[in-house]
Motif scaffolding. Structure first.
Motif, short mmCIF file in Angstrom:
data_model
loop_
_atom_site.label_atom_id
_atom_site.label_comp_id
_atom_site.label_asym_id
_atom_site.label_seq_id
_atom_site.Cartn_x
_atom_site.Cartn_y
_atom_site.Cartn_z
N ILE A 1 63.45 -2.87 -16.75
CA ILE A 1 62.17 -2.59 -17.40
C ILE A 1 61.02 -2.78 -16.43
O ILE A 1 60.06 -1.98 -16.39
CB ILE A 1 62.00 -3.49 -18.65
N ALA A 2 61.09 -3.82 -15.61
CA ALA A 2 60.02 -4.08 -14.64
C ALA A 2 59.92 -2.93 -13.63
O ALA A 2 58.83 -2.54 -13.20
CB ALA A 2 60.28 -5.39 -13.92
N ALA A 3 61.07 -2.36 -13.25
CA ALA A 3 61.06 -1.29 -12.25
C ALA A 3 60.41 -0.02 -12.78
O ALA A 3 59.75 0.71 -12.03
CB ALA A 3 62.49 -0.99 -11.80
N VAL A 4 60.58 0.26 -14.08
CA VAL A 4 60.04 1.51 -14.64
C VAL A 4 58.65 1.32 -15.22
O VAL A 4 58.06 2.27 -15.73
CB VAL A 4 60.99 2.09 -15.71
N ALA A 5 58.12 0.11 -15.14
CA ALA A 5 56.81 -0.17 -15.72
C ALA A 5 55.67 0.45 -14.92
O ALA A 5 54.51 0.37 -15.34
CB ALA A 5 56.60 -1.68 -15.82
N SER A 6 55.99 1.08 -13.79
CA SER A 6 54.94 1.67 -12.97
C SER A 6 54.29 2.88 -13.63
O SER A 6 53.23 3.34 -13.18
CB SER A 6 55.51 2.08 -11.61
N VAL A 7 54.92 3.43 -14.68
CA VAL A 7 54.36 4.57 -15.40
C VAL A 7 54.18 4.15 -16.85
O VAL A 7 55.07 4.39 -17.69
CB VAL A 7 55.26 5.81 -15.29
N PRO A 8 53.10 3.47 -17.18
CA PRO A 8 52.92 2.95 -18.55
C PRO A 8 53.02 4.04 -19.60
O PRO A 8 52.50 5.15 -19.43
CB PRO A 8 51.51 2.35 -18.49
N GLY A 9 53.71 3.72 -20.67
CA GLY A 9 53.86 4.65 -21.78
C GLY A 9 55.03 5.62 -21.61
O GLY A 9 55.38 6.32 -22.56
N ARG A 10 55.64 5.67 -20.43
CA ARG A 10 56.74 6.59 -20.19
C ARG A 10 58.04 5.85 -19.85
O ARG A 10 58.99 6.44 -19.37
CB ARG A 10 56.40 7.55 -19.04
N GLU A 11 58.06 4.52 -20.11
CA GLU A 11 59.20 3.72 -19.66
C GLU A 11 60.51 4.16 -20.30
O GLU A 11 61.53 4.31 -19.60
CB GLU A 11 58.96 2.23 -19.96
N ARG A 12 60.51 4.37 -21.61
CA ARG A 12 61.75 4.76 -22.29
C ARG A 12 62.24 6.12 -21.77
O ARG A 12 63.44 6.33 -21.54
CB ARG A 12 61.54 4.82 -23.79
N GLU A 13 61.30 7.02 -21.59
CA GLU A 13 61.64 8.35 -21.09
C GLU A 13 62.26 8.25 -19.70
O GLU A 13 63.25 8.94 -19.41
CB GLU A 13 60.36 9.19 -21.04
N ILE A 14 61.71 7.39 -18.86
CA ILE A 14 62.23 7.26 -17.49
C ILE A 14 63.64 6.68 -17.51
O ILE A 14 64.53 7.14 -16.77
CB ILE A 14 61.27 6.40 -16.64
N VAL A 15 63.87 5.66 -18.33
CA VAL A 15 65.22 5.08 -18.41
C VAL A 15 66.22 6.13 -18.88
O VAL A 15 67.34 6.25 -18.34
CB VAL A 15 65.23 3.86 -19.36
N GLU A 16 65.84 6.90 -19.86
CA GLU A 16 66.70 7.97 -20.38
C GLU A 16 67.03 8.98 -19.28
O GLU A 16 68.19 9.39 -19.10
CB GLU A 16 65.96 8.65 -21.53
N LEU A 17 66.00 9.37 -18.52
CA LEU A 17 66.21 10.32 -17.44
C LEU A 17 67.04 9.73 -16.31
O LEU A 17 67.90 10.41 -15.73
CB LEU A 17 64.86 10.80 -16.91
N ALA B 1 72.37 20.06 -15.77
CA ALA B 1 72.14 21.06 -16.82
C ALA B 1 73.00 20.78 -18.06
O ALA B 1 72.62 21.11 -19.18
CB ALA B 1 72.44 22.45 -16.28
N ALA B 2 74.17 20.16 -17.87
CA ALA B 2 75.03 19.83 -19.00
C ALA B 2 74.52 18.61 -19.76
O ALA B 2 75.06 18.29 -20.83
CB ALA B 2 76.45 19.57 -18.51
N LEU B 3 73.52 17.92 -19.22
CA LEU B 3 73.02 16.69 -19.83
C LEU B 3 71.63 16.87 -20.44
O LEU B 3 71.01 15.89 -20.86
CB LEU B 3 72.97 15.58 -18.78
N THR B 4 71.16 18.09 -20.48
CA THR B 4 69.79 18.30 -20.97
C THR B 4 69.64 17.98 -22.44
O THR B 4 68.52 17.76 -22.91
CB THR B 4 69.36 19.75 -20.71
N ARG B 5 70.75 17.97 -23.19
CA ARG B 5 70.67 17.57 -24.60
C ARG B 5 70.41 16.08 -24.77
O ARG B 5 70.07 15.62 -25.84
CB ARG B 5 71.97 17.92 -25.33
N GLU B 6 70.59 15.33 -23.70
CA GLU B 6 70.51 13.87 -23.80
C GLU B 6 69.12 13.33 -23.57
O GLU B 6 68.89 12.14 -23.75
CB GLU B 6 71.46 13.23 -22.75
N VAL B 7 68.19 14.15 -23.12
CA VAL B 7 66.88 13.64 -22.71
C VAL B 7 65.77 14.42 -23.40
O VAL B 7 65.96 15.55 -23.86
CB VAL B 7 66.71 13.75 -21.18
N ALA B 8 64.60 13.78 -23.44
CA ALA B 8 63.45 14.43 -24.08
C ALA B 8 62.82 15.48 -23.20
O ALA B 8 62.19 16.41 -23.69
CB ALA B 8 62.41 13.38 -24.45
#
Length: 795
Positions: free
Chosen positions: A524-540, A441-448
């Motif tokens: 990057i290869a690991a998060v590529a399973s959800v195309p278009g959401r890779e940056r969001e997943i890394v951030e999360l 909850a203290a990190l919610t400012r860091e993610v979309a």
């Protein structure tokens, strides 16, 4: 008596231990009765001795020929409660009425006990002396409150059993405060039994000592004595302690690792894990009941209200009211609403208040629970509860103790009370997950997507209740759970990826060279399973790594590891850069129909409010102010103006504002009144600012939970025609109005906005231009002024 388990059920093994304690108590009572009679006879003056009667037994009785007249042997402590385990101490008091020769009787009584082997804590006192000691010595007071006559003068023992509790009740305000301080010091020293791999069964928080304390508080009549659930938990812990003493042949109460398998076998349990789960369950029951009890004590010790003051009730959320320092159901709460339970829980957590026990029971028994797929309101309430941070933990525990959590999330049963045999982990699996979500909850400012962060943190180790790699099995469980919670398919994919890869960044950051391009490529290869959401997943994933590490324990997370994870995430996001801001929302048919009206048009349909009006500065935040006046909380807001690409041809200078807004609490406002005020605002016939300020002054502010400070970011390069300002803040009434007014005071125009409230977090993005319709440029002073002005409005 030594027991050896020869098979059978856990219930049978425990019954054998209880029977052994009862038999030992009877045997000790008979032996001590005989010792006292012999001691009194030997100490009697010549010619006064007589054959004593064996009538003393376990309850005492009149002494023949006066040998025991004016003396009584009383047990205190575990033997008084008939709970003496093999390693327990005898604690005895020899009472007398100024009996001549009492010192000789005492010596003739104590020495045979010492010679026989049991450890003995003893004293010789008159009733007056015992009362005086109890008034000043807390340990003595707790023991004497449970005093039981073994042999001798029953009238003398009855006098003690009447006087000490009466003194305790008369001075309860002071003594209970003293007892609370001693308990806190003990908890600090011993830790919480439920979450220790090698707990002290007696002294740790949630252990046997706490149940004895609860019995003492019950004796003060300030709160009820322990209920059936607590007594059952106490009996389980007592059986474990008994088995530990049998196994080790020692009096230690610490359940060390090397003894756990043997203790489990004696109790006919499958293994040490089952033993620890049962012990944890019992300890959590005791701890939770103790928290409720100490709240009662605090209210008792607080200054009394003036006569006739009544009970104040203050709304804290839809369906929730604060009363006497707790959150209770509002009178008009709809128990058929499947979001009510979680919404009330979230309101309590955000107010920093506990749920009243009766309210928890009523919700658990009567409130409707969301069915799969959950409605958005229930899912949002869950996210809001988690977003309260540490204050959510106590509320979650109350729901868990009432059996609600496993009904909401059936897969939770597999991780509930599950021990983690890892010295890095300081909690059971389920508590670790709740702690991680609270930390996130203290990190919610860091993610979309704060909602995905909070739910991902709550579920990241859910696979530990299943065989195999917990990340792999957890991803499967999470996919089903996310669908059950009603997340759309794309978000389900993201949550599945978060659980599957929640260890990706910390493992790669600490085991690989983060400057090596191959390390970034692997991420990057690991998060590529959800195309278009890779940056969001890394951030999360980066945020979950922090929350997970901090919830695990200090040895699992540190500054260096945090820097490594953050740098690896930054490199991966940089490699994935190049995305563009989302396009403005397309105008649906109902909005196109609205803008065909001349002048302004307003449409209120349930929680959806649409306004079409000539585009002008301040339109968005003024409309948001009207919603705040009507006690509506904005959940989403979208704007499309003439300056927005693709909209100019359609609306010809008309701005369309599309809000989703729900009541802060209670029933929704009258749509006709809301529409009338919106039209008055559009005609410049309503002082929005003045009315909001008057409302703000009338609201009594009560401190709630501590939340992270707001964050205002000016996003470089996000738009060619506007300056993009992102605001992250804890949601509260009138938030959008405050931000918009601050921007308007700087002469800025909001040309587009995307406003979302995810749980308790507002994620607001504004596309602004200056008075000439141009972006603000890169002047640091100008941008700093904008940031400071918005932050000032949020303060």
């Amino acid at each position: 008596m030594t027991l050896a388990h020869t098979g059978g059920t856990t219930e049978a093994a425990r019954a054998a231990l209880a029977a052994a304690r009862a038999a030992r108590a009877e045997e000790l009572d008979r032996w001590l009765t005989g010792l006292l009679a012999k001691a009194a006879e030997a100490a009697a003056p010549p010619g006064d001795a007589a054959e004593p009667s064996p009538a003393g037994g376990t309850g005492g009785g009149p002494a023949d020929d006066g040998l025991l007249d004016g003396i009584a042997l009383v047990a205190v402590g575990s033997h008084a409660r008939r709970e003496l385990t093999p390693g327990g101490d005898l604690d005895l008091v020899l009472l007398h009425r100024d009996r001549a020769g009492i010192a000789e009787i005492a010596d003739r009584l104590w020495y045979p006990i010492w010679d026989s082997g049991p450890r003995l804590d003893h004293s010789v006192r008159t009733v007056a002396e015992a009362r005086e000691v109890a008034r000043t010595d807390m340990k003595a007071a707790l023991g004497l409150l449970s005093a039981r006559l073994i042999a001798g003068d029953p009238g003398l023992a009855a006098e003690l059993r009447t006087a000490v509790p009466a003194d305790w009740r008369a001075d309860a305000r002071r003594r209970l405060g003293e007892l609370a301080e001693l308990c806190r010091a003990r908890w600090e020293a011993q830790g919480e039994l439920a979450f220790l791999l090698e707990p002290d069964l007696k002294e740790a928080h949630g252990g046997l000592r706490d149940v004895q304390v609860m019995q003492a508080v019950g004796a003060s009549w300030v709160a009820s004595a322990p209920d059936a659930r607590v007594r059952a938990a106490h009996d389980l812990l007592l059986d474990v302690r008994h088995a530990l003493h049998e196994v080790t042949g020692r009096s230690s109460d610490r359940l060390v690792l090397q003894e756990q398998e043997a203790v489990a076998r004696l109790l006919a349990m499958l293994d040490a894990d089952q033993l620890l789960r049962a012990t944890t369950e019992a300890a959590r029951t005791v701890t939770h009941a103790g928290e409720l009890l100490w709240r009662r004590v605090e209210r008792f010790r607080a200054p009394r209200r003036a006569p006739g003051g009544g009970v104040e009730r203050r709304p804290v959320g839809d369906g929730a009211v604060e009363q006497d320092g707790e959150v209770v159901l509002a009178r008009n709460a709809d128990l058929k609403d499947p979001a009510l339970l979680l919404r009330v829980a979230a309101a309590a957590a955000h107010a920093g208040l506990p749920l009243a026990p009766a309210t928890v029971d009523r919700l658990a028994e009567h409130a409707a629970l969301p069915t799969a797929p959950w409605p958005a309101a229930a899912r949002d309430a869950l996210v809001s509860l988690l977003g309260a941070g540490p204050a959510a933990i106590g509320v979650w525990e109350a729901l868990d103790q009432a059996g609600v959590v496993t009904r909401l999330l059936p897969d939770w049963e597999r991780v509930r009370n599950r021990p983690q045999r890892n010295p890095f982990h300081r909690y059971t699996v389920d508590r670790h997950l709740v702690e991680a979500a609270a930390g996130a909850a203290a990190l919610t400012r860091e993610v979309a997507r704060p909602d995905l962060l909070l739910v991902g943190a709550l579920l990241h180790d859910i696979g530990k209740g299943w065989p195999g790699d917990h990340s792999v099995s957890g991803a499967v469980v999470t996919r089903d759970l996310a669908a059950r919670l009603g997340f759309p398919p794309g978000d389900v994919d993201v949550l599945e990826a978060l659980v599957r890869h929640h260890l990706l960044l910390p493992e790669a950051a600490t085991r690989r060279d983060i400057t090596d391009p191959a390390t970034v490529e692997a991420v990057i290869a690991a998060v590529a399973s959800v195309p278009g959401r890779e940056r969001e997943i890394v951030e999360l994933l980066a945020a979950i790594a922090v929350a997970d590490g901090q919830a695990t324990g200090p040895s699992a997370w540190g500054t260096w590891k945090g820097r490594q994870v953050a740098e690896l995430a930054r490199r991966a996001i940089a490699a994935l850069s190049g995305g563009t801001p989302p396009p403005p929302p397309a105008l649906p048919p109902e909005q196109l129909a609205l803008i065909r009206h001349d002048g302004a048009a307003v449409r209120v349909a349930g929680t959806r409010i649409t306004i079409a009006a000539p585009d002008r500065a301040g339109l968005l935040w003024q409309a948001a102010g009207i919603l705040a006046l009507h006690r509506l909380a904005v959940r989403t807001a979208r704007t499309v103006s003439a300056a927005s690409p693709g909209a100019a041809a359609a609306n010809g200078g008309t701005a369309v504002l599309d809000f989703t807004a729900v009541p802060e609490y209670g029933t929704p406002p009258d749509p006709a009144a809301l529409e009338a005020d919106l039209r008055r605002m559009l005609a410049d016939r309503l002082d929005v600012a003045g009315r909001l300020e008057r409302r703000a002054r009338s609201v009594r502010v009560r401190p709630g939970v501590t939340v992270a400070p707001p964050r205002v970011t000016i996003v470089p390069g996000a738009s060619d025609i506007s300056t993009v300002i992102e605001v992250r803040a804890h949601d509260r009434p009138g938030l959008l109005w405050r931000i918009g007014r601050a921007l308007g005071s700087l002469g800025l125009q909001v040309r587009g906005a995307q406003v979302d409230t995810l749980g308790a977090e507002a994620v607001d993005v504004f596309y602004v231009v200056d008075a000439a319709g141009r972006p603000l440029g890169d002047d640091p002073a100008t941008l700093s002024e904008v940031r400071e002005k918005v932050l000032e409005a949020l303060g």
